[in-house]
Motif scaffolding. Structure first.
Motif, short mmCIF file in Angstrom:
data_model
loop_
_atom_site.label_atom_id
_atom_site.label_comp_id
_atom_site.label_asym_id
_atom_site.label_seq_id
_atom_site.Cartn_x
_atom_site.Cartn_y
_atom_site.Cartn_z
N ALA A 275 0.59 -1.38 -0.09
CA ALA A 275 -0.02 0.12 -0.05
C ALA A 275 0.79 1.31 0.18
O ALA A 275 0.45 2.38 -0.19
CB ALA A 275 -0.78 -0.03 1.16
N GLY A 276 2.28 1.22 0.07
CA GLY A 276 3.01 2.32 0.46
C GLY A 276 2.92 3.03 1.58
O GLY A 276 3.37 4.21 1.71
N SER A 277 2.71 2.42 2.59
CA SER A 277 2.60 2.96 3.82
C SER A 277 3.03 2.32 5.00
O SER A 277 3.11 0.87 4.83
CB SER A 277 1.32 3.67 4.14
OG SER A 277 0.35 2.59 4.16
N VAL A 278 3.42 2.60 6.37
CA VAL A 278 3.78 1.64 7.29
C VAL A 278 3.28 2.29 8.44
O VAL A 278 3.03 3.48 8.76
CB VAL A 278 5.32 1.52 7.23
CG1 VAL A 278 6.09 2.86 7.65
CG2 VAL A 278 5.62 0.28 8.35
N PHE A 279 2.71 1.50 9.44
CA PHE A 279 2.21 2.08 10.63
C PHE A 279 3.15 1.87 11.76
O PHE A 279 3.67 0.46 11.81
CB PHE A 279 0.73 1.15 11.21
CG PHE A 279 0.34 1.60 12.55
CD1 PHE A 279 -0.45 2.62 12.69
CD2 PHE A 279 0.40 0.70 13.54
CE1 PHE A 279 -0.92 3.14 13.74
CE2 PHE A 279 0.03 1.24 14.85
CZ PHE A 279 -0.66 2.27 15.10
N LEU A 280 3.77 2.64 12.60
CA LEU A 280 4.67 2.71 13.61
C LEU A 280 3.89 2.97 15.01
O LEU A 280 3.21 3.81 15.13
CB LEU A 280 5.81 3.55 13.24
CG LEU A 280 6.55 3.09 12.20
CD1 LEU A 280 7.62 4.43 12.04
CD2 LEU A 280 7.38 1.95 12.24
N MET A 281 4.61 2.06 15.95
CA MET A 281 4.01 2.60 17.29
C MET A 281 5.24 3.17 18.17
O MET A 281 6.55 2.23 18.22
CB MET A 281 3.45 1.36 18.09
CG MET A 281 2.99 1.51 19.36
SD MET A 281 1.71 3.00 19.75
CE MET A 281 0.55 2.33 19.22
N ILE A 282 5.23 4.43 18.36
CA ILE A 282 6.73 4.97 18.91
C ILE A 282 6.54 4.87 20.46
O ILE A 282 5.47 5.60 20.88
CB ILE A 282 6.90 6.38 18.46
CG1 ILE A 282 7.18 6.14 17.07
CG2 ILE A 282 8.30 6.96 18.96
CD1 ILE A 282 6.88 7.44 16.16
N LYS A 283 7.38 4.10 20.99
CA LYS A 283 7.07 4.13 22.65
C LYS A 283 8.58 4.72 23.28
O LYS A 283 9.60 4.48 22.82
CB LYS A 283 7.16 2.67 22.98
CG LYS A 283 5.82 2.07 22.47
CD LYS A 283 5.71 0.47 22.85
CE LYS A 283 4.50 -0.26 22.65
NZ LYS A 283 4.42 -1.58 22.91
N ILE A 284 8.50 5.33 24.34
CA ILE A 284 9.53 6.01 25.04
C ILE A 284 9.11 5.57 26.46
O ILE A 284 8.08 5.82 27.11
CB ILE A 284 9.77 7.59 24.86
CG1 ILE A 284 9.93 7.76 23.37
CG2 ILE A 284 10.74 7.98 25.73
CD1 ILE A 284 9.83 9.27 23.32
N ASP A 285 10.09 4.99 27.18
CA ASP A 285 9.91 4.47 28.55
C ASP A 285 11.26 5.01 29.23
O ASP A 285 12.27 4.57 28.94
CB ASP A 285 9.89 3.05 28.74
CG ASP A 285 9.72 2.55 29.95
OD1 ASP A 285 9.34 3.33 30.89
OD2 ASP A 285 9.86 1.51 30.43
N GLY A 286 10.97 6.16 30.42
CA GLY A 286 12.44 6.51 30.86
C GLY A 286 12.23 7.20 32.22
O GLY A 286 11.06 7.05 32.70
N ARG A 287 12.98 7.96 32.70
CA ARG A 287 13.03 8.73 33.95
C ARG A 287 13.14 10.39 33.55
O ARG A 287 14.13 10.70 32.47
CB ARG A 287 14.08 8.34 34.88
CG ARG A 287 13.84 6.98 35.24
CD ARG A 287 14.90 6.44 36.33
NE ARG A 287 14.33 5.56 37.02
CZ ARG A 287 15.26 4.63 37.39
NH1 ARG A 287 16.60 5.01 37.84
NH2 ARG A 287 14.83 3.10 37.83
N LEU A 288 12.40 11.11 34.34
CA LEU A 288 12.35 12.66 34.09
C LEU A 288 12.74 13.21 35.25
O LEU A 288 12.15 12.71 36.34
CB LEU A 288 11.07 12.79 33.55
CG LEU A 288 10.79 14.23 33.09
CD1 LEU A 288 11.69 14.64 31.98
CD2 LEU A 288 9.27 14.36 32.68
#
Length: 65
Positions: A2-15
């Motif tokens: 289809a010419g597209s991609v689905f991404l799930m961007i995950k960030i896990d950290g301390r602040l």
């Protein structure tokens, strides 16, 4: 295909926050951002620099502290 991609961007950290000389304790941060990126011409996104294209996210990001 289809010419597209689905991404799930995950960030896990301390602040930590710093205001002047005051430094807060550490917070655990969790971020989830679904992104739907289409491939093709660069007109599908916003050109940022020579080799980068900025795309719109699929929906809102989920952030929890």
């Amino acid at each position: 295909m289809a010419g597209s991609v689905f991404l799930m961007i995950k960030i896990d950290g301390r602040l930590r926050w710093k205001v002047g000389t005051f430094v807060t304790g550490r917070y655990h941060i969790h971020v989830r951002c679904p992104a739907y990126i289409t491939f093709g011409e660069q007109s599908d996104g916003v050109l940022v620099g020579e080799n980068a294209v900025k795309f719109q996210l699929f929906s809102r990001c989920s952030v929890s502290l």
